[in-house]
Scaffold this motif. Structure first.
Motif, PDB file in Angstrom:
ATOM      1  N   VAL A  38       0.722  -1.210  -0.169  1.00  0.00           N
ATOM      2  CA  VAL A  38       0.174   0.213   0.055  1.00  0.00           C
ATOM      3  C   VAL A  38       1.194   0.859  -0.201  1.00  0.00           C
ATOM      4  N   SER A  39       0.548   2.058  -1.220  1.00  0.00           N
ATOM      5  CA  SER A  39       1.443   3.417  -0.884  1.00  0.00           C
ATOM      6  C   SER A  39       0.662   4.238  -0.779  1.00  0.00           C
ATOM      7  N   VAL A  40       1.638   5.264   0.304  1.00  0.00           N
ATOM      8  CA  VAL A  40       0.894   6.227   0.891  1.00  0.00           C
ATOM      9  C   VAL A  40       2.188   7.715  -0.364  1.00  0.00           C
ATOM     10  N   THR A  41       0.552   8.430  -0.683  1.00  0.00           N
ATOM     11  CA  THR A  41       1.766   8.952  -1.471  1.00  0.00           C
ATOM     12  C   THR A  41       1.855  10.262  -0.668  1.00  0.00           C
ATOM     13  N   PHE A  42       2.464  11.639  -1.214  1.00  0.00           N
ATOM     14  CA  PHE A  42       3.359  12.345  -0.975  1.00  0.00           C
ATOM     15  C   PHE A  42       2.966  13.800  -1.429  1.00  0.00           C
ATOM     16  N   LEU A  43       1.638  13.723  -0.966  1.00  0.00           N
ATOM     17  CA  LEU A  43       1.270  15.409  -1.312  1.00  0.00           C
ATOM     18  C   LEU A  43       1.043  16.356  -0.384  1.00  0.00           C
ATOM     19  N   ALA A  44       1.097  17.821  -1.049  1.00  0.00           N
ATOM     20  CA  ALA A  44       1.418  18.659  -0.884  1.00  0.00           C
ATOM     21  C   ALA A  44       0.706  19.269   0.517  1.00  0.00           C
ATOM     22  N   THR A  45      -0.801  18.496   0.465  1.00  0.00           N
ATOM     23  CA  THR A  45      -1.332  19.307   1.782  1.00  0.00           C
ATOM     24  C   THR A  45      -2.097  18.381   2.632  1.00  0.00           C
ATOM     25  N   ASP A  46      -0.689  17.282   3.080  1.00  0.00           N
ATOM     26  CA  ASP A  46      -0.772  16.436   3.654  1.00  0.00           C
ATOM     27  C   ASP A  46       0.379  17.105   4.632  1.00  0.00           C
ATOM     28  N   PRO A  65       3.418  -1.213   4.007  1.00  0.00           N
ATOM     29  CA  PRO A  65       3.585  -0.056   3.815  1.00  0.00           C
ATOM     30  C   PRO A  65       5.289   0.271   2.279  1.00  0.00           C
ATOM     31  N   MET A  66       4.209   1.466   1.405  1.00  0.00           N
ATOM     32  CA  MET A  66       5.126   1.878   0.619  1.00  0.00           C
ATOM     33  C   MET A  66       5.473   3.144   0.714  1.00  0.00           C
ATOM     34  N   PRO A  67       6.050   4.230   1.613  1.00  0.00           N
ATOM     35  CA  PRO A  67       5.337   5.378   1.437  1.00  0.00           C
ATOM     36  C   PRO A  67       7.077   6.486   1.174  1.00  0.00           C
ATOM     37  N   HIS A  68       5.836   7.525  -0.336  1.00  0.00           N
ATOM     38  CA  HIS A  68       6.483   8.022  -1.184  1.00  0.00           C
ATOM     39  C   HIS A  68       7.011   9.492  -0.948  1.00  0.00           C
ATOM     40  N   LEU A  69       8.318   9.808  -1.018  1.00  0.00           N
ATOM     41  CA  LEU A  69       8.731  11.158  -1.133  1.00  0.00           C
ATOM     42  C   LEU A  69       8.907  11.954  -2.155  1.00  0.00           C
ATOM     43  N   SER A  70       9.266  12.827  -2.221  1.00  0.00           N
ATOM     44  CA  SER A  70       9.253  14.214  -3.407  1.00  0.00           C
ATOM     45  C   SER A  70      10.492  14.571  -3.127  1.00  0.00           C
ATOM     46  N   ALA A  71      11.806  14.802  -3.354  1.00  0.00           N
ATOM     47  CA  ALA A  71      12.462  15.359  -3.348  1.00  0.00           C
ATOM     48  C   ALA A  71      12.689  16.643  -3.312  1.00  0.00           C
ATOM     49  N   ARG A  72      11.921  17.208  -4.582  1.00  0.00           N
ATOM     50  CA  ARG A  72      11.586  18.641  -4.072  1.00  0.00           C
ATOM     51  C   ARG A  72      11.038  19.435  -3.902  1.00  0.00           C
TER      52      ARG A  72
END
Length: 287
Positions: A38-46, A65-72
């Motif tokens: 189950v991926s957990v997205t990296f939303l700017a609003t979270d 769990p598979m947390p996302h990371l957004s580099a920028r």
């Protein structure tokens, strides 16, 4: 006609949630196969706390769990370290998914996925698998040559750090670009497992909105293949035709390929569709 092979393609599916989907995940959990990624997205609003709470719940419920990371979007090395260490300690995460992210200017020192990898934080925190993005319909700011080179470089860097690569693609409505891309992927010598992104059942307007946001092809002819008419914006549809077309086109040379569901119409609705479809394909196998 539902093909048994389509059911085999769905076996081992993964699904995506946001930090705000905790209640929906709890409700849908009895219908999700144990050990499902189950991926957990990296939303700017979270917030980070929301994402970590969602990832911890994924583990608590018996999923991976598979947390996302957004580099920028990461402002500092300390922030990155907190994200990775908390994912490992609070959620028992052994896999993470890395993207460069949408902002044109990085918030901190990480301009792309490779910069995150070179931090060394993932292997030091026990992460075993790194997910990276595949772009069967092209990339918004990179040409195809650059996209393939970046994918090969990331795959090599992940392997050099003792971890495994998992490629998860953008979602799409047409099997043809996915199948062509898989041919190219294996032709480039990349043998990592692939999860093909497909939309869960959703309303037509919702699907078109996400397609426009993500740069996914949604012409009238493509949507007709999917089973929708752009001229009729009411109603909803599931990915039946897409999955069957993918199953028909897959070959042994394509390697390990499964599906990743983007639940645009909601986690519960997507899980109901998956389980109904698997039950139907299981019946087809027994006939």
């Amino acid at each position: 006609m539902i093909e048994a092979a389509a059911g085999r393609l769905i076996d081992g599916y993964s699904i995506e949630i946001t930090g705000k989907d905790i209640a929906a995940l709890r409700e849908a959990a009895p219908g999700i196969a144990p050990g499902t990624a189950v991926s957990v997205t990296f939303l700017a609003t979270d917030t980070l706390d929301q994402r970590m709470a969602a990832a911890a719940l994924v583990r608590e419920l018996g999923f991976e769990p598979m947390p996302h990371l957004s580099a920028r979007r990461i402002a500092s090395s300390a922030e990155l370290e907190a994200m990775v260490s908390r994912a490992a300690s609070e959620a028992g995460a052994q896999r993470m998914f890395l993207v460069a992210g949408d902002p044109p200017v990085p918030a901190g020192p990480f301009g792309d996925t490779m910069a995150l990898l070179k931090s060394g934080l993932f292997e030091r925190n026990g992460i075993r698998t790194i997910g990276i993005a595949g772009h069967p319909e092209g990339h918004a700011v990179m040409d195809r040559t650059a996209v393939w080179q970046a994918l090969k470089d990331k795959d090599a860097e992940i392997a050099a750090r003792g971890m495994a690569t998992l490629i998860v693609t953008q979602f799409g409505f047409d099997a043809a670009p996915f199948l062509t891309w898989l041919d190219e992927l294996r032709g480039h010598g990349i043998d990592a497992p692939v999860r093909i992104g497909v939309p869960g059942p959703a309303g037509i307007k919702t699907l078109l909105r996400f397609a426009a946001h993500c740069g996914v092809g949604a012409s009238a002819s493509v949507m007709a293949k999917y089973g929708l008419s752009i001229g009729k914006l009411f109603g909803s549809a599931g990915p039946d035709r897409l999955i069957e077309a993918l199953s028909d086109g897959l070959r042994p040379a394509h390697g390990d390929v499964r599906l990743h569901f983007y639940p645009f119409g909601g986690v519960g609705k997507t899980m109901t569709w998956i389980n109904d479809y698997l039950a139907a394909t299981d019946a087809a196998r027994r006939r």
